[in-house]
Design an enzyme around this catalytic site. Structure first.
Site, PDB file in Angstrom:
ATOM      1  CG  HIS A 142       2.240  -3.066   6.654  1.00 53.15           C
ATOM      2  ND1 HIS A 142       2.735  -4.250   6.176  1.00 53.15           N
ATOM      3  CD2 HIS A 142       1.212  -2.719   5.838  1.00 53.15           C
ATOM      4  CE1 HIS A 142       2.034  -4.618   5.112  1.00 53.15           C
ATOM      5  NE2 HIS A 142       1.106  -3.710   4.892  1.00 53.15           N
ATOM      6  CG  HIS A 180      -2.135  -0.854   1.063  1.00 53.70           C
ATOM      7  ND1 HIS A 180      -2.136  -2.000   0.314  1.00 53.70           N
ATOM      8  CD2 HIS A 180      -3.402  -0.735   1.561  1.00 53.70           C
ATOM      9  CE1 HIS A 180      -3.340  -2.556   0.356  1.00 53.70           C
ATOM     10  NE2 HIS A 180      -4.133  -1.802   1.096  1.00 53.70           N
TER      11      HIS A 180
END
Length: 271
Positions: free
Chosen positions: A223, A164
Site C-alpha cells: 500500500h 489490513h
C-alpha cells in the site's frame, strides 16, 4: 499445566498491563510511519512476507476477525461470568445476563468490520479504473468494479484503503482491552476453569503478536502511505469511539473493568 501457568504469568505481566493499553495505539501509528518510510526508501529486504500468499496472511490475516471473534467469545463469556459472580455476589441468572451484555461487544465489532470493509470496497470501485491488455482494434470496455476487471485479467487502479491496517489494529486493540479483566479476576489455583482461562489468554496473546507482526509487514511491504495511514486511523477511531466513549455509557456493552471497586488490586488473578 505448570508450563501453561508460567507462560500465562509471564504474558500477563506484559500484554495484560494497563501500560500496553495506553501505548499500543501510538505504537501502531509509529509503525505505519516508520514502515512507510522504509518502504519508500527501498530499505526493506526481500522476505517471504512480501508475498501475499504467505501462510500467516492466508490462514490468519484473511480471516482475522473470525480468529478474534471465536477466541474472544469464550474468553469474555467465562471471565465476565466468573468476575460478576465472585466480586459482586450476583446470582447465576444476573451473572449470565452480565456476560451476555459484555458479549454484545463482539456484535458491535462484527458490525464495524462489515461496514468498514464494505465501505473500503465501495471507495476503491468508485475511484478506480481498469487497465487491460486488449487489442487496439477492440472497443474499450468500461468496468464498474474491481471484480469485473479481474475477470478479464485486468489491473484495477483505485484508492485501496488498507483493510489490513484497519482490521489488525482494531483486533489487537480490542483483544488488549478485553484482557484487562484479568487485573481484577481471582480464580482458584486448582480450578479447571483456571486452565481454560489460561489457555484462552495465552492463545489471545499469541494472536495479538501475530496481528502486530502482520501489521508491521503491511506497513513495510504493501500500500501507499495515505492508504495505510487512513486504514490505521479508522481502526483506531473504531476502538476509541467504542472503548473510550460509548462503552462508558449505561446503554452499551460496557467495559471489562467498569464495575471494579477502587480496592480491586487485592483481587489478583495471580493469587
Amino acid at each position: 499445566m505448570e508450563r501453561l501457568e508460567r507462560c500465562s504469568r509471564s504474558l500477563r505481566a506484559g500484554l495484560a498491563a494497563g501500560a500496553v493499553r495506553r501505548r499500543l495505539p501510538w505504537v501502531l501509528l509509529g509503525l505505519v510511519l516508520l514502515g512507510s518510510a522504509l518502504k519508500d526508501g527501498d530499505l526493506v529486504p526481500e522476505t517471504p512476507m512480501q508475498n501475499k500468499r504467505n501462510l500467516l496472511n492466508v490462514y490468519f490475516v484473511k480471516v482475522a476477525w473470525a480468529w478474534t471473534f471465536w477466541l474472544l467469545l469464550p474468553f469474555i463469556g467465562v471471565t465476565t461470568y466468573l468476575f460478576a459472580k465472585s466480586k459482586f455476589l450476583y446470582g447465576p441468572t444476573k451473572s449470565i445476563l452480565t456476560a451476555l451484555r459484555r458479549l454484545s461487544a463482539l456484535l458491535v465489532g462484527t458490525a464495524i468490520w462489515y461496514v468498514c470493509t464494505g465501505l473500503f470496497m465501495y471507495i476503491e470501485n468508485l475511484t478506480g479504473m481498469c487497465s487491460t491488455s486488449g487489442k487496439h482494434n477492440e472497443p474499450r470496455r468500461l468496468y464498474a468494479t474491481k471484480q469485473e476487471c479481474h475477470q478479464d485479467n485486468g489491473i484495477w487502479n483505485g484508492f485501496d484503503i488498507s483493510g489490513h491496517c484497519f482490521l489488525l489494529s482494531y483486533c489487537a486493540l480490542m483483544i488488549v482491552e478485553e484482557m484487562a479483566v484479568l487485573e481484577g479476576l481471582s480464580i482458584d489455583q486448582n480450578s479447571k476453569l483456571r486452565v481454560v482461562v489460561n489457555s484462552l489468554f495465552v492463545s489471545l496473546c499469541f494472536l495479538t503478536m501475530i496481528w502486530v507482526f502482520m501489521f508491521v509487514c503491511t506497513a513495510v511491504y504493501f500500500h501507499d502511505f495515505s492508504q495505510k495511514l487512513l486504514g490505521a486511523l479508522i481502526g483506531l477511531s473504531a476502538w476509541y469511539v467504542t472503548y473510550r466513549v460509548w462503552y462508558l455509557k449505561p446503554f452499551s456493552p460496557g467495559l471489562p473493568l467498569t464495575n471494579i471497586p477502587l480496592s480491586s488490586k487485592k483481587y489478583s488473578y495471580s493469587r
